[in-house]
Design a protein around this motif. Structure first.
Motif, PDB file in Angstrom:
ATOM      1  N   ASP A  81       0.847  -1.189   0.000  1.00  0.00           N
ATOM      2  CA  ASP A  81       0.000   0.000   0.000  1.00  0.00           C
ATOM      3  C   ASP A  81       0.886   1.243   0.000  1.00  0.00           C
ATOM      4  N   HIS A  82       0.279   2.413   0.120  1.00  0.00           N
ATOM      5  CA  HIS A  82       1.032   3.664  -0.008  1.00  0.00           C
ATOM      6  C   HIS A  82       1.967   3.909   1.168  1.00  0.00           C
ATOM      7  N   ALA A  83       1.786   3.179   2.236  1.00  0.00           N
ATOM      8  CA  ALA A  83       2.702   3.302   3.371  1.00  0.00           C
ATOM      9  C   ALA A  83       3.826   2.282   3.305  1.00  0.00           C
ATOM     10  N   GLY A  84       3.861   1.497   2.226  1.00  0.00           N
ATOM     11  CA  GLY A  84       4.890   0.488   2.094  1.00  0.00           C
ATOM     12  C   GLY A  84       4.576  -0.799   2.836  1.00  0.00           C
TER      13      GLY A  84
ATOM     14  N   THR B 147      -6.946  -6.658  -7.991  1.00  0.00           N
ATOM     15  CA  THR B 147      -6.780  -5.266  -7.550  1.00  0.00           C
ATOM     16  C   THR B 147      -6.542  -5.284  -6.043  1.00  0.00           C
ATOM     17  N   ASN B 148      -5.630  -4.390  -5.589  1.00  0.00           N
ATOM     18  CA  ASN B 148      -5.330  -4.393  -4.150  1.00  0.00           C
ATOM     19  C   ASN B 148      -5.825  -3.123  -3.472  1.00  0.00           C
ATOM     20  N   SER B 149      -5.570  -3.044  -2.158  1.00  0.00           N
ATOM     21  CA  SER B 149      -6.082  -1.939  -1.351  1.00  0.00           C
ATOM     22  C   SER B 149      -5.431  -0.609  -1.682  1.00  0.00           C
ATOM     23  N   ALA B 150      -4.357  -0.622  -2.461  1.00  0.00           N
ATOM     24  CA  ALA B 150      -3.764   0.626  -2.934  1.00  0.00           C
ATOM     25  C   ALA B 150      -4.446   1.124  -4.203  1.00  0.00           C
TER      26      ALA B 150
END
Length: 771
Positions: free
Chosen positions: A252-255, A306-309
């Motif tokens: 995700d966007h936080a790595g 598709t993922n949560s990002a």
């Protein structure tokens, strides 16, 4: 000028399953990292100092800096060099590379991207100079043992000579992409991390590298990998696919590790561009049913995650059998591979359940009848050979050799349990083994009596009958009959040795396996077991002349009541050295002295009486390669395998039919081919129906039931032809005025309608000799 900015951190090794076959490229590059994070350049070099900089380790070859570039020339031995820091978990490697001169169009250079240059193992991407072969660009992984390179070959590439190209490899965890001059060339989710560094490697060329930059990429959102283990079930115009979640859900966007939030599916004819696919939400998180599929073209069915990002990953795809050109539900051509193994060694087909099995010596591959991979079983360090399906228990049996351990087995695969790529053969419920003591005794026989067994070499007097192990396996009746219980027949491998006279027979063992379940043991290569039958149920010999490694493929064909033996040709000049031999099932073995064995007697089976004949030796056979796979499919259909090697080892199965001709015993079929069933007393036939009986074709003249072919005045006409297509006279065949036949090597023309009147017996009869 070289810059190393440090900032290295240790990489956690990740081992991913290798699923190389039929891996398609994504139409777009993977998603970039979160732009709010910061990337860091950790290594740069432009070679402006004029000498090989510190941190560049020339392992092999002459590497020097010329005109501001790293230049090297190599001969036959591949040169290699290591440089830079340990590869970060996420990085970008940029370099300008050029083939300055090459010995030939197939020259290659490689960029090591998680690579151990000192010992040559790890991962690299390779590019070729002028070739457009299927392995023009490749991704390779080599374990430290160096036993096999695990490779994926996405397609052709022509880098040219004297043309510098900017190469960029971007790695995020186990995902890797390669771009060449800003164009995507390679993409994979199967990178195995090994804490390696960076390097270059090439051979038989002059290459130049410049402007190297390594950037550690900040953690950020990444797309998921492709769904795993996609399986297909078809019924009419409906197809259902099932799948497992991606091995890598992305970040995700936080790595942090992302979660899969959904799947999309698409269906389109083969060849549809990626940007024209119509994606829609999948009906379920692990399955989707497509309806109304057209029947005029094969369809590719795609699924992606598709993922949560909010990022969508690469698609996994399967191809439909519907829309393909088939005969009796079998594709005219099946392709499998490439695989990081040795060549294809055998095949087995289960037409009832709809699966095909391939042996690639260290790997068993299971596909459906459309060619989609269902699962693989690896982990063999021995040699997995020929395969056959036991229709009584539904399992696949194969020969398995461990020559160094002096252990020979039949491997038994519980194929219903093979449903994913990367299954392990050892200590699993998928594979069991039975030890063959008879083979071991012949293989290890000290024939020269010097008290020393000379091991795995053909250049010795050891090995009884020249036994090199086992290869061909097949189920069929006991020799001398066509009915009764099924036996497992195992063929010896035979060393090629032109100095011996005791290695000119094929050796066939038959086993009643009804009590084998009690003998089966798991495969444990570190501690090979010795549990197997106390004795064979029959040991037989077929005089063919010496071959190279004996019967590679053995197949019993119930359509012809015949055993086929595919071999690598022999090297003894006194023999015809055919590629294919046959034994008719009803030919009874006869106890008699065996040629070249100093009076030793054995049960000898005569070769079938058709095929080409060598007048000196009396040996019969055909010039037709069946050494890497032959499978009888019924009604005169067969799959014959050929090996491919572009980009790794593969196989092509061609659907063929038996012709009976000496020059061309099998020929490929076309889509309009009509299979020919065996004659059955229970079937009803009408005029024009064709059947097989006694290894020849019979044409129904009128309605018939329970009237066996053979009566010259009955309802069946025996249809035979010469190699050039001319009709052969048979008593039961009806000929009209003007028909031309061959009989005893002479051509005749019919003067009027005739049946069961032999040409050449009556000068005033219906036949006129043509000379």
């Amino acid at each position: 000028m070289h810059t190393d900015t440090g900032g290295r951190r240790r990489v956690t090794a990740v081992v991913a399953g290798v699923a190389m076959a039929a891996a398609g490229l994504a139409s777009t590059l993977p998603a970039a990292a979160d732009p709010s994070a910061t990337d860091q350049v950790i290594f740069e070099e432009d070679f402006s100092a004029g000498e090989l900089p510190d941190g560049f380790d020339a392992v092999l070859g002459d590497w020097q800096v010329l005109d501001g570039r790293l230049v090297s020339t190599s001969g036959e031995e591949a040169a290699r060099l290591g440089f830079g820091p340990q590869a970060p978990e996420n990085f970008r490697l940029e370099v300008t590379a050029e083939f300055v001169e090459v010995e030939n169009a197939a020259r290659w250079l490689s960029l090591g991207v998680d690579y151990h240059a000192d010992e040559h193992w790890g991962a690299w991407v390779g590019l070729r100079s002028e070739t457009t072969a299927a392995n023009g660009v490749e991704f390779v992984q080599r374990p430290r043992s160096g036993s096999n390179a695990l490779s994926a070959y996405p397609g052709p590439l022509d880098m040219g000579v004297g043309e510098p190209h900017r190469l960029v490899v971007e790695v995020r965890g186990t995902s890797l992409t390669l771009t060449i001059d800003d164009q995507l060339a390679l993409s994979t989710d199967e990178l195995t991390r090994t804490d390696g560094g960076f390097g270059f490697r090439y051979s038989r060329a002059t290459v130049a590298f410049d402007d190297i930059r390594i950037t550690e990429l900040a953690p950020g959102a990444t797309a998921p990998s492709a769904p795993q283990n996609v399986h297909l079930q078809e019924s009419g115009d409906t197809a259902t696919i099932t799948w497992d979640a991606p091995a890598d859900p992305g970040l995700d966007h936080a790595g942090e590790v992302a979660t899969i939030t959904g799947y999309e599916v698409a269906a389109a004819p083969v060849g549809t561009p990626a940007d024209q696919l119509a994606w829609a939400p999948a009906a379920d998180d692990g399955a989707h049913t497509f309806t109304g599929l057209p029947g005029d073209a094969e369809q590719l069915l795609h699924v992606r995650a598709t993922n949560s990002a909010g990022l969508t990953g690469r698609a996994a795809s399967v191809i439909t059998l519907r829309g393909a050109e088939t005969v009796a539900g079998l594709k005219l051509r099946l392709e499998n591979g490439p695989w990081p193994t040795s060549h294809v060694q055998g095949i087995a087909v289960d037409t009832e359940k709809g699966f095909v099995y391939y042996s690639f010596t260290t790997l068993l591959v299971k596909t459906d009848l459309a060619g989609n991979i269902v699962g693989t079983v690896g982990g063999f360090t021995g040699h997995l050979g020929d395969l056959d399906l036991n229709t009584e228990d539904g399992r696949v049996y194969g020969s398995l050799e461990y020559k160094d351990a002096e252990a020979f087995y039949i491997a038994i695969f519980d194929v219903d349990e093979i449903d994913e790529v990367g299954m392990d053969a050892q200590n699993s419920d998928v594979v069991s083994t039975v030890y063959l003591e008879e083979v071991v005794e012949d293989y290890t026989a000290d024939m020269d009596g010097d008290g020393v067994f000379d091991g795995n070499t053909g250049d010795t007097a050891d090995h009884r009958y020249g036994c090199s192990g086992i290869d061909g396996v097949a189920f069929g009746p006991a020799f001398g009959g066509v009915d009764g219980p099924q036996y497992l027949t195992v063929a010896y491998g035979i060393y090629s040795n032109t100095e011996r006279t005791d290695n000119d027979h094929q050796v066939l063992l038959q086993y009643d396996i009804s009590d084998w379940p009690a003998l089966e043991r798991p495969l444990t290569e570190e501690d090979p077991h010795h549990v197997g039958p106390d004795e064979v149920d029959g040991k037989y010999f077929v005089f063919t002349g010496n071959t190279t490694y004996g019967v590679q493929n053995l197949e019993f064909d119930p359509w012809l009541d015949r055993w086929f033996m595919g071999v690598y040709v022999g090297k003894k000049a006194q023999f015809p050295n055919f590629q294919l031999f046959a034994v008719d099932a009803e030919t009874a073995p006869v106890q008699q002295p065996l040629v070249g064995l100093d009076g030793e007697e054995g049960l000898l089976i005569e070769l079938a009486e058709d095929g080409l004949v060598d007048e000196t030796t009396g040996i019969r056979g055909w010039w037709r390669d069946a050494s890497v796979g032959i499978q009888s499919l019924g009604d005169g259909l067969y799959y014959l395998s050929t090996q491919t090697s572009a980009g790794g080892q593969g196989a092509v199965l061609t659907l063929e039919t038996w012709t009976g001709r000496t020059s061309e015993p099998f020929v490929p079929v076309t889509g309009d081919f009509q299979p020919v069933p065996r004659w059955s007393a229970d079937a009803t036939y009408t005029a024009g129906d064709m059947v097989m009986a006694d290894r020849t074709w019979w044409l129904a003249t009128w309605w018939t039931r329970d009237q066996e072919p053979g009566d010259p005045y009955g309802p069946w006409q025996e249809i035979r032809t010469t190699d050039d297509g001319a009709a052969v006279w048979t008593p039961s065949r009806i000929f009209e005025a003007g028909d031309v036949v061959e009989h005893d090597g002479v051509r005749y023309e019919a003067r009027w309608w005739t049946r069961n009147q032999e040409p050449g017996t009556d000068a005033h009869g219906p036949w006129e000799e043509l000379g």
